[in-house]
Enzyme design. Sequence first.
Site, PDB file in Angstrom:
ATOM      1  N   SER A 174      92.867 116.617  88.226  1.00  0.00           N
ATOM      2  CA  SER A 174      93.771 117.414  89.066  1.00  0.00           C
ATOM      3  C   SER A 174      93.031 117.857  90.315  1.00  0.00           C
ATOM      4  CB  SER A 174      94.237 118.655  88.302  1.00  0.00           C
ATOM      5  OG  SER A 174      94.937 119.533  89.167  1.00  0.00           O
ATOM      6  N   TYR A 218      92.516 126.108  83.271  1.00  0.00           N
ATOM      7  CA  TYR A 218      93.008 124.734  83.447  1.00  0.00           C
ATOM      8  C   TYR A 218      92.154 123.991  84.473  1.00  0.00           C
ATOM      9  CZ  TYR A 218      96.154 121.125  85.402  1.00  0.00           C
ATOM     10  OH  TYR A 218      96.695 119.957  85.896  1.00  0.00           O
TER      11      TYR A 218
HETATM   12  P1  NAP Z   1     104.189 117.259  81.782  1.00  0.00           P
HETATM   13  O1  NAP Z   1     105.412 116.868  82.534  1.00  0.00           O
HETATM   14  O2  NAP Z   1     104.070 118.666  81.295  1.00  0.00           O
HETATM   15  O3  NAP Z   1     104.024 116.261  80.543  1.00  0.00           O
HETATM   16  C1  NAP Z   1     102.992 116.479  79.630  1.00  0.00           C
HETATM   17  C2  NAP Z   1     102.994 115.362  78.608  1.00  0.00           C
HETATM   18  O4  NAP Z   1     101.852 115.551  77.753  1.00  0.00           O
HETATM   19  C3  NAP Z   1     104.210 115.353  77.707  1.00  0.00           C
HETATM   20  O5  NAP Z   1     104.534 113.998  77.453  1.00  0.00           O
HETATM   21  C4  NAP Z   1     103.704 116.021  76.420  1.00  0.00           C
HETATM   22  O6  NAP Z   1     104.356 115.527  75.250  1.00  0.00           O
HETATM   23  C5  NAP Z   1     102.285 115.546  76.404  1.00  0.00           C
HETATM   24  N1  NAP Z   1     101.340 116.382  75.653  1.00  0.00           N
HETATM   25  C6  NAP Z   1     101.038 117.683  75.846  1.00  0.00           C
HETATM   26  N2  NAP Z   1     100.091 118.057  74.980  1.00  0.00           N
HETATM   27  C7  NAP Z   1      99.788 116.973  74.223  1.00  0.00           C
HETATM   28  C8  NAP Z   1      98.909 116.730  73.159  1.00  0.00           C
HETATM   29  N3  NAP Z   1      98.103 117.697  72.679  1.00  0.00           N
HETATM   30  N4  NAP Z   1      98.864 115.483  72.616  1.00  0.00           N
HETATM   31  C9  NAP Z   1      99.662 114.503  73.080  1.00  0.00           C
HETATM   32  N5  NAP Z   1     100.529 114.664  74.089  1.00  0.00           N
HETATM   33  C10 NAP Z   1     100.594 115.908  74.641  1.00  0.00           C
HETATM   34  O7  NAP Z   1     102.858 116.997  82.630  1.00  0.00           O
HETATM   35  P2  NAP Z   1     102.579 116.172  84.001  1.00  0.00           P
HETATM   36  O8  NAP Z   1     102.818 117.080  85.132  1.00  0.00           O
HETATM   37  O9  NAP Z   1     103.211 114.844  83.941  1.00  0.00           O
HETATM   38  O10 NAP Z   1     100.989 116.038  83.885  1.00  0.00           O
HETATM   39  C11 NAP Z   1     100.337 114.900  83.400  1.00  0.00           C
HETATM   40  C12 NAP Z   1      98.866 115.035  83.740  1.00  0.00           C
HETATM   41  O11 NAP Z   1      98.731 115.187  85.146  1.00  0.00           O
HETATM   42  C13 NAP Z   1      98.203 116.262  83.111  1.00  0.00           C
HETATM   43  O12 NAP Z   1      96.890 115.941  82.707  1.00  0.00           O
HETATM   44  C14 NAP Z   1      98.168 117.246  84.250  1.00  0.00           C
HETATM   45  O13 NAP Z   1      97.113 118.179  84.114  1.00  0.00           O
HETATM   46  C15 NAP Z   1      97.959 116.318  85.424  1.00  0.00           C
HETATM   47  N6  NAP Z   1      98.351 116.906  86.716  1.00  0.00           N
HETATM   48  C16 NAP Z   1      99.649 117.186  87.007  1.00  0.00           C
HETATM   49  C17 NAP Z   1      99.971 117.731  88.240  1.00  0.00           C
HETATM   50  C18 NAP Z   1     101.373 118.078  88.646  1.00  0.00           C
HETATM   51  O14 NAP Z   1     101.572 118.668  89.717  1.00  0.00           O
HETATM   52  N7  NAP Z   1     102.385 117.738  87.833  1.00  0.00           N
HETATM   53  C19 NAP Z   1      98.960 118.007  89.169  1.00  0.00           C
HETATM   54  C20 NAP Z   1      97.655 117.705  88.824  1.00  0.00           C
HETATM   55  C21 NAP Z   1      97.362 117.156  87.612  1.00  0.00           C
HETATM   56  P3  NAP Z   1     105.558 116.324  74.497  1.00  0.00           P
HETATM   57  O15 NAP Z   1     106.617 116.540  75.547  1.00  0.00           O
HETATM   58  O16 NAP Z   1     105.983 115.405  73.412  1.00  0.00           O
HETATM   59  O17 NAP Z   1     104.961 117.593  74.002  1.00  0.00           O
END
Ligand code: NAP
Length: 247
Positions: free
Chosen positions: A142, A156
């Site tokens: 991130s 985080y």
């Molecule tokens: P999201 O929409 O909240 O989706 C999270 C996903 O992770 C869901 O599929 C969830 O599954 C799964 N998950 C959570 N805990 C888990 C676990 N312990 N084991 C297996 N699966 C798990 O998140 P996102 O925004 O797409 O983020 C994806 C990645 O990008 C993360 O690492 C996040 O830190 C990074 N990121 C995101 C952003 C942003 O702005 N969105 C920015 C920087 C970095 P369930 O729904 O089945 O629980």
Amino acid sequence: MAIALVTGASRGIGKATAILLAQSGYKVVVNYQRNKQAADEVISTIHAAGGEAIAIKADIADELQVMAMFVEIDNAFGPVTALVNNAGILFQQSTIEELTAERINCVLATNVTGYFLCCREAVKRMAIRYGGNGGAIVNVSSAASRLGAPGEYVDYAASKGAVDTLTTGLSVEVAAQGIRVNGVRPGFIYTEIHASGGEAGRVDRVKDLLPMKRGGQPEEVAQAIVWLLSDKASYVTGSFLDLAGGK
Ligand code: NAP
């Protein structure tokens, strides 16, 4: 045959990546923790486009569940050739006074230990020294690892700093084993993760402060991940792509 595991692929960046990987010819494993219906919808989308995919429920913070997931993939598709460590969590925005050991350890267990465990199981299958043919890993970090997320979730951000260090160290450790390890650092992407921090509209609040004056889409992050996994990035390892609109 290219076989990819995307952790946390039931929604958001993981979902977009799983769909793009399937379009690119990978057999795809859609890992999720809780939302089976959402994971099944991703599988249906991939199947409808003629791709191959299965969903596997596993908590990446749980060592036994991670090991069982990799064995299930071995049996269904064969050993993974590509890993996208994507599943990540954050909690309610707060300053450090509100951070408990329980919360901090929970964030680290998923965002750090989970990434390590999946890397370990992937390396056991990819490394030349174990009879593998090499492979590629992308760790989803991130922009918070650079910016620190002050007043929001420093725990985080620190977990993502650890992900960056894992990426750097592992990339050197397994380079001679035919495995490339790279990172992406998304910034402000329209997904549901911001609701976990208590501010579903966070991207729209900050977008005007970004050099590009807009948030990013999960598909834009997926493009970078799929490129880093591909042979087009065959001489790239230990690198990071920032996807944060210039921030
Ligand atoms: P999201 O929409 O909240 O989706 C999270 C996903 O992770 C869901 O599929 C969830 O599954 C799964 N998950 C959570 N805990 C888990 C676990 N312990 N084991 C297996 N699966 C798990 O998140 P996102 O925004 O797409 O983020 C994806 C990645 O990008 C993360 O690492 C996040 O830190 C990074 N990121 C995101 C952003 C942003 O702005 N969105 C920015 C920087 C970095 P369930 O729904 O089945 O629980």
